[in-house]
Design a protein around this motif. Structure first.
Motif, PDB file in Angstrom:
ATOM      1  N   ASP A   1       0.741  -1.278  -0.051  1.00 36.92           N
ATOM      2  CA  ASP A   1      -0.048  -0.017  -0.016  1.00 36.92           C
ATOM      3  C   ASP A   1       0.950   1.318   0.068  1.00 36.92           C
ATOM      4  N   ASP A   2       1.966   1.475   0.687  1.00 35.91           N
ATOM      5  CA  ASP A   2       2.938   2.569   0.796  1.00 35.91           C
ATOM      6  C   ASP A   2       3.610   2.737  -0.659  1.00 35.91           C
ATOM      7  N   MET A   3       4.075   1.577  -1.218  1.00 37.87           N
ATOM      8  CA  MET A   3       4.429   1.912  -2.778  1.00 37.87           C
ATOM      9  C   MET A   3       3.354   2.386  -3.707  1.00 37.87           C
ATOM     10  N   LYS A   4       2.048   2.028  -3.361  1.00 37.11           N
ATOM     11  CA  LYS A   4       1.122   2.403  -4.280  1.00 37.11           C
ATOM     12  C   LYS A   4       0.933   4.023  -4.019  1.00 37.11           C
ATOM     13  N   LEU A   5       0.898   4.379  -2.739  1.00 41.37           N
ATOM     14  CA  LEU A   5       0.606   5.689  -2.134  1.00 41.37           C
ATOM     15  C   LEU A   5       1.653   6.544  -2.762  1.00 41.37           C
ATOM     16  N   LEU A   6       2.900   6.199  -2.749  1.00 41.51           N
ATOM     17  CA  LEU A   6       3.948   6.995  -3.414  1.00 41.51           C
ATOM     18  C   LEU A   6       4.072   6.874  -4.815  1.00 41.51           C
ATOM     19  N   MET A   7       3.656   5.828  -5.603  1.00 45.87           N
ATOM     20  CA  MET A   7       3.383   6.106  -7.162  1.00 45.87           C
ATOM     21  C   MET A   7       2.366   6.843  -7.515  1.00 45.87           C
ATOM     22  N   ASP A   8       1.248   7.034  -6.724  1.00 46.58           N
ATOM     23  CA  ASP A   8       0.300   7.903  -7.087  1.00 46.58           C
ATOM     24  C   ASP A   8       0.546   9.027  -6.955  1.00 46.58           C
ATOM     25  N   ALA A   9       1.378   9.722  -5.800  1.00 44.17           N
ATOM     26  CA  ALA A   9       1.661  10.789  -5.574  1.00 44.17           C
ATOM     27  C   ALA A   9       2.845  11.604  -6.383  1.00 44.17           C
ATOM     28  N   PHE A  10       3.761  10.524  -6.817  1.00 44.63           N
ATOM     29  CA  PHE A  10       5.030  11.151  -7.176  1.00 44.63           C
ATOM     30  C   PHE A  10       5.261  10.548  -8.630  1.00 44.63           C
TER      31      PHE A  10
ATOM     32  N   LYS B   1       3.883  13.185   4.210  1.00 44.40           N
ATOM     33  CA  LYS B   1       2.506  13.498   3.926  1.00 44.40           C
ATOM     34  C   LYS B   1       1.748  12.682   3.164  1.00 44.40           C
ATOM     35  N   ALA B   2       2.297  12.030   2.149  1.00 47.10           N
ATOM     36  CA  ALA B   2       1.774  11.541   0.963  1.00 47.10           C
ATOM     37  C   ALA B   2       1.273   9.930   1.615  1.00 47.10           C
ATOM     38  N   LEU B   3       2.307   9.500   2.675  1.00 52.57           N
ATOM     39  CA  LEU B   3       2.093   8.152   3.167  1.00 52.57           C
ATOM     40  C   LEU B   3       1.103   8.349   4.475  1.00 52.57           C
ATOM     41  N   GLY B   4       1.107   9.595   5.196  1.00 55.43           N
ATOM     42  CA  GLY B   4       0.251   9.433   6.040  1.00 55.43           C
ATOM     43  C   GLY B   4       0.808   9.158   7.243  1.00 55.43           C
ATOM     44  N   LYS B   5       2.124   9.015   7.247  1.00 60.25           N
ATOM     45  CA  LYS B   5       2.985   8.580   8.536  1.00 60.25           C
ATOM     46  C   LYS B   5       4.526   8.954   8.083  1.00 60.25           C
ATOM     47  N   ASN B   6       5.285   9.259   9.382  1.00 60.62           N
ATOM     48  CA  ASN B   6       6.888   9.771   9.237  1.00 60.62           C
ATOM     49  C   ASN B   6       7.845   8.839   8.465  1.00 60.62           C
ATOM     50  N   VAL B   7       8.101   9.139   7.440  1.00 58.92           N
ATOM     51  CA  VAL B   7       9.538   8.563   6.887  1.00 58.92           C
ATOM     52  C   VAL B   7      10.846   8.773   7.457  1.00 58.92           C
ATOM     53  N   GLU B   8      11.590   7.694   7.446  1.00 61.64           N
ATOM     54  CA  GLU B   8      12.898   7.990   8.255  1.00 61.64           C
ATOM     55  C   GLU B   8      14.003   8.603   7.071  1.00 61.64           C
ATOM     56  N   ILE B   9      14.956   9.032   7.881  1.00 61.50           N
ATOM     57  CA  ILE B   9      16.289   9.606   6.987  1.00 61.50           C
ATOM     58  C   ILE B   9      17.253   8.428   7.573  1.00 61.50           C
ATOM     59  N   ASP B  10      17.905   7.985   6.343  1.00 60.44           N
ATOM     60  CA  ASP B  10      18.999   7.002   6.627  1.00 60.44           C
ATOM     61  C   ASP B  10      19.996   7.696   7.477  1.00 60.44           C
ATOM     62  N   PRO B  11      20.605   6.913   8.646  1.00 58.38           N
ATOM     63  CA  PRO B  11      21.496   7.658   9.386  1.00 58.38           C
ATOM     64  C   PRO B  11      22.823   7.974   8.614  1.00 58.38           C
ATOM     65  N   ALA B  12      23.011   7.362   7.713  1.00 51.12           N
ATOM     66  CA  ALA B  12      24.257   7.804   7.058  1.00 51.12           C
ATOM     67  C   ALA B  12      24.368   8.882   6.371  1.00 51.12           C
ATOM     68  N   LEU B  13      23.110   9.543   6.182  1.00 53.27           N
ATOM     69  CA  LEU B  13      22.855  10.830   5.700  1.00 53.27           C
ATOM     70  C   LEU B  13      23.324  12.042   6.502  1.00 53.27           C
TER      71      LEU B  13
END
Ligand code: AMP
Ligand code: MG
Length: 341
Positions: free
Chosen positions: A80-89, A203-215
């Motif tokens: 479902d998360d993949m679908k949400l991001l595909m639809d949004a972006f 916002k598109a996922l309706g939940k917080n995404v993380e930032i990889d610590p390496a960044l």
């Protein structure tokens, strides 16, 4: 080999697609940066991309598709998360890392069992993929380690004679590479920041995404076999983050701090260097327009090199939103050479 130059007419794109189908290499414009494309399902063709770029073979490629349905050919189980991001972006500058089907050669994924997939919005890129009839593996069309190319000229400067063809299109509108988000874990995680930001994804996922610590950590760089790499205790999920990247030929210094103090410190350093007979170039961006900084950044680095700069003094941007993504590139370009004032 002679590199053929195509325009963006339908016939030209068809001829370029023939080259891809036959296992050749074609550089082409996308909305982010120019890509160097090969048939993603043909291991031999993908092998040639690594060779032409001088790219380490554990640094995987992004696979480009021209329809959302094509994602099911590369991965199983669209969440479902993949679908949400595909639809949004999609189509657009977002890459998703997903589990790879067996059909995807491991040379394309740098040996990983995941594959990075993107559907570009640039009409020339979309037409090339569609006419090729295969997904196209395409890293940025620069020599490994050099700034990414945002114009056809940049590609020719690096790869003329090393690839079969280039499609000469417009300059890239975004100017930095796609946002890469890892969709294989419980919580989606940003592996490479881009013009699509953490808050837009959340916002598109309706939940917080993380930032990889390496960044957000500054890695220690060591030299292994001629390549400048991060030390072995730095293990980012995105293998590309290990290598020295986006580097101009000139030495580069980033100035960070309050604007006026930065300007004064840069002016002083400029004078000092000029007195030593060095050619100094300045890169300065507006914090209120990080999109413009993104669009211009790589082109500015290449222009400094062309001008024969010995040293580039650059002002840091505020590290939020798109500014965070530009700074991710700037830190690497400068080899984390930062002056805090
Ligand atoms: P480039 O194609 O040069 O823009 O670089 C592609 C980026 O995507 C690199 O930083 C890779 O390490 C990253 N990437 C590609 N495939 C994967 C994957 N399967 N897992 C994690 N990162 C990936
Ligand atoms: Mg690249």
């Amino acid at each position: 080999m002679e590199t053929r130059i195509f325009g963006t007419s339908e016939e030209d794109i068809e001829q370029a697609a023939e080259i891809i189908k036959n296992g050749g290499l074609v550089a082409f414009p996308t909305e982010t940066v120019y890509g160097l494309g090969a048939d993603a399902l043909n291991p031999e063709a993908v092998g040639k991309v690594y060779a032409a770029k001088g790219r380490p073979s554990d640094n995987p490629m992004i696979v480009h598709i021209s329809s959302k349905d094509d994602l099911t050919k590369l991965t199983c189980g669209i969440t479902d998360d993949m679908k949400l991001l595909m639809d949004a972006f999609w189509p657009g500058p977002l890459t998703m890392v997903v589990p790879a089907r067996a059909i995807v050669p491991r040379v394309t994924t740098g040996g990983l069992d995941t594959v990075a997939v993107r559907m570009p919005s640039d009409p020339v890129a979309a037409a090339l993929i569609e006419k090729s009839g295969v997904p196209i593996a395409a890293p940025s069309a620069n020599l490994s380690g050099r700034p990414s190319p945002t114009s056809a000229r940049h590609v020719m400067d690096d790869l003329d004679g090393r690839i079969d063809a280039i499609i000469e299109g417009d300059n890239c509108k975004v100017g930095i590479e796609s946002t890469v988000v890892d969709m294989t874990g419980e919580i989606p995680s940003i592996l490479r920041p881009g013009i699509i930001t953490k808050s837009q994804l959340s916002k598109a996922l309706g939940k917080n995404v993380e930032i990889d610590p390496a960044l957000t950590q500054k890695p220690e760089m060591v030299k292994t076999g001629g390549l400048l790499e991060t030390s072995s205790d730095f293990r980012p999920k995105s293998p590309g983050m290990k290598y020295k990247h986006y580097a101009p030929k000139a030495e580069m210094i980033i100035y960070r701090g309050e604007r006026q103090k930065v300007a004064a410190a840069m002016a002083e350093e400029k004078l000092r260097r000029a007195e030593q007979g060095q050619k100094v170039e300045i890169i300065m961006y507006d914090d209120n327009d990080p999109e413009k900084a993104a669009r211009d950044f790589f082109a500015n680095l290449r222009a400094c090199d062309k001008a024969g700069a010995d040293v580039i003094l650059a002002t840091a941007l505020k590290e939020d939103g798109v500014g965070f993504s530009v700074m991710n590139r700037m830190f690497k370009s400068a080899g984390y050479n930062i002056v805090d004032v």
